[in-house]
Write an enzyme that holds these catalytic residues in place. Structure first.
Site, PDB file in Angstrom:
ATOM      1  N   CYS A  54       0.504  -1.296   0.207  1.00 33.37           N
ATOM      2  CA  CYS A  54      -0.103   0.336  -0.056  1.00 33.37           C
ATOM      3  C   CYS A  54       0.702   1.424   0.300  1.00 33.37           C
ATOM      4  CB  CYS A  54      -0.890   0.363   1.234  1.00 33.37           C
ATOM      5  SG  CYS A  54      -1.755   1.581   0.923  1.00 33.37           S
ATOM      6  N   CYS A  86       0.626   5.093   7.003  1.00 33.38           N
ATOM      7  CA  CYS A  86      -0.715   4.723   8.245  1.00 33.38           C
ATOM      8  C   CYS A  86       0.865   4.192   8.941  1.00 33.38           C
ATOM      9  CB  CYS A  86      -1.544   4.068   8.143  1.00 33.38           C
ATOM     10  SG  CYS A  86      -2.707   4.570   6.983  1.00 33.38           S
ATOM     11  N   CYS A 144       0.193  -0.018  10.300  1.00 32.69           N
ATOM     12  CA  CYS A 144       0.395  -0.166   9.323  1.00 32.69           C
ATOM     13  C   CYS A 144       1.091  -1.574   8.817  1.00 32.69           C
ATOM     14  CB  CYS A 144      -0.743  -0.023   8.469  1.00 32.69           C
ATOM     15  SG  CYS A 144      -1.386  -1.163   7.268  1.00 32.69           S
ATOM     16  N   CYS A 202     -16.226 -10.257   5.664  1.00 37.76           N
ATOM     17  CA  CYS A 202     -15.353  -8.948   5.398  1.00 37.76           C
ATOM     18  C   CYS A 202     -14.356  -9.296   3.917  1.00 37.76           C
ATOM     19  CB  CYS A 202     -15.473  -8.084   6.539  1.00 37.76           C
ATOM     20  SG  CYS A 202     -16.884  -7.512   7.327  1.00 37.76           S
ATOM     21  N   CYS A 242     -18.742  -6.930   3.087  1.00 34.36           N
ATOM     22  CA  CYS A 242     -17.909  -5.511   3.450  1.00 34.36           C
ATOM     23  C   CYS A 242     -17.338  -5.752   3.102  1.00 34.36           C
ATOM     24  CB  CYS A 242     -18.487  -5.116   4.834  1.00 34.36           C
ATOM     25  SG  CYS A 242     -17.232  -4.328   5.891  1.00 34.36           S
ATOM     26  N   CYS A 301     -18.982   1.562   7.864  1.00 33.08           N
ATOM     27  CA  CYS A 301     -18.498   0.804   9.230  1.00 33.08           C
ATOM     28  C   CYS A 301     -17.452   1.828   9.210  1.00 33.08           C
ATOM     29  CB  CYS A 301     -18.112  -0.522   8.285  1.00 33.08           C
ATOM     30  SG  CYS A 301     -17.187  -1.391   9.975  1.00 33.08           S
ATOM     31  N   ARG A 313     -18.292  -2.713  17.478  1.00 37.70           N
ATOM     32  CA  ARG A 313     -17.446  -4.005  17.420  1.00 37.70           C
ATOM     33  C   ARG A 313     -16.049  -4.157  18.240  1.00 37.70           C
ATOM     34  NH1 ARG A 313     -17.314  -4.696  11.272  1.00 37.70           N
ATOM     35  NH2 ARG A 313     -19.010  -5.556  11.512  1.00 37.70           N
TER      36      ARG A 313
END
Length: 328
Positions: free
Chosen positions: A58, A62, A65, A103, A134, A194, A273
């Protein structure tokens, strides 16, 4: 005569949320449980399964991550997008294990057109199994959101991660407004949202209140609100304890429960969640989170790239608590 349900507000302020979080713990849990019982069966737990359909590589930075290409020591190598049938095999296994929502996550800044076509085929396939769907694919424009809606997508995950004020300390390659724009496109397409965040990235108590206030002051609350506890992954900027919190301490479990309770009180009809970080929680801490209003968990031994409790452990805990699972 039964009291009327608590009003649904979308004008929560940071100061109001901070005052909630600071309540005496028994009072806070009583309020959260009272709100929870107005809208949900307190003994019911929604079970979802999360699969990484495209891992690593990616371009975002972040700090938490390991899938970022900028964190060379993160240990996650880039992979291609999974084939549709391979995803369907995983979805069938998840359904047979009791999951009602499937998901799918891809490590992209935003999906390319040919990849989006494949993801839409995945969504259609999973829907044919009778499961909710999702996906989290990064940023979406309005057209992409509508394409996913037309494929039958039920939920789109796009977290705001932290408070607007602290966001720049964690991510520089995507603005906070970029995230809000994607959420607006998802809403415009008629897809459920979400959206949640992460606790333990060096933010202070005001930022934690700011995260919940930002979620609870959206024009329409997210239908699902995942609250993650930071999992420090070797090779990421937040891997070291002193990078994640100035005093080097872990997130206190009671403080984490307070965040769950604040989410429940301010977003009464949302699924709250427990997401990343459950592997490091004992059964007692998770039980307190359930009492505070958490009523959804990810089920399975891996969340994208981080560990999750074994399915058997989750089932044993729910059985001990006399709780049952549901996908409603």
């Amino acid at each position: 005569m039964q009291a009327p349900p608590s009003p649904i507000r979308t004008d929560w302020t940071r100061d109001e949320v901070a005052a909630l979080i600071a309540l005496p713990f028994p009072e806070l849990l009583f309020r959260a449980q009272s709100v929870h019982r107005e809208h949900f069966d307190p003994s019911e737990m929604q079970i979802s399964t999360l699969l990484s359909i495209k891992t690593g590589g990616c371009p975002e930075d972040c700090a938490y991550c390991p899938q970022s290409a900028m964190h060379e020591d993160g240990g996650v190598k880039a992979s291609r997008l999974m084939a549709v049938e391979a995803v369907m095999k995983e979805a069938r296994a998840a359904r047979d294990a009791g999951a009602a929502r499937f998901c799918m996550g891809a490590a992209w800044r935003s999906p390319k057109e040919h990849d989006l076509e494949t993801v839409c085929a995945m969504v259609e396939g999973v829907k044919s199994l009778g499961m909710e769907t999702c996906v989290t694919l990064g940023m979406l424009d309005n057209s992409q959101a509508h394409r996913l809606r037309d494929a039958g997508l039920d939920y789109y995950n796009h977290n705001i991660d932290t408070s607007p004020e602290y966001y720049g300390e964690i991510i520089s390659t995507r603005t906070y407004q970029d995230r809000l724009d994607t959420l607006a496109n998802v809403r415009d397409a008629g897809i459920n949202v979400c959206c949640g965040g992460i606790v333990g990235m060096g933010e202070d108590e005001n930022d934690r209140a700011g995260l919940i206030a930002a979620l609870a002051s959206m024009p329409r609350h997210p239908e699902s609100v995942p609250i993650n506890m930071l999992v420090r992954v070797e090779g990421t900027p937040l891997a070291k304890k002193d990078a994640a919190r100035k005093d080097g301490a872990e997130v206190d479990p009671i403080e984490f429960v307070r965040i769950i309770a604040a989410a429940r009180i301010t977003m009464p009809t949302s699924r709250v969640r427990l997401a990343a970080g459950r592997e490091d929680m004992n059964d007692e801490a998770q039980t307190l989170c359930f009492l505070a209003g958490a009523n959804s968990i990810f089920y399975g031994e891996k969340l994208l790239t981080t560990p999750n409790p074994a399915a058997s452990r989750d089932m044993r805990l729910l059985q001990r608590l006399g709780m049952h699972t549901s996908g409603v």
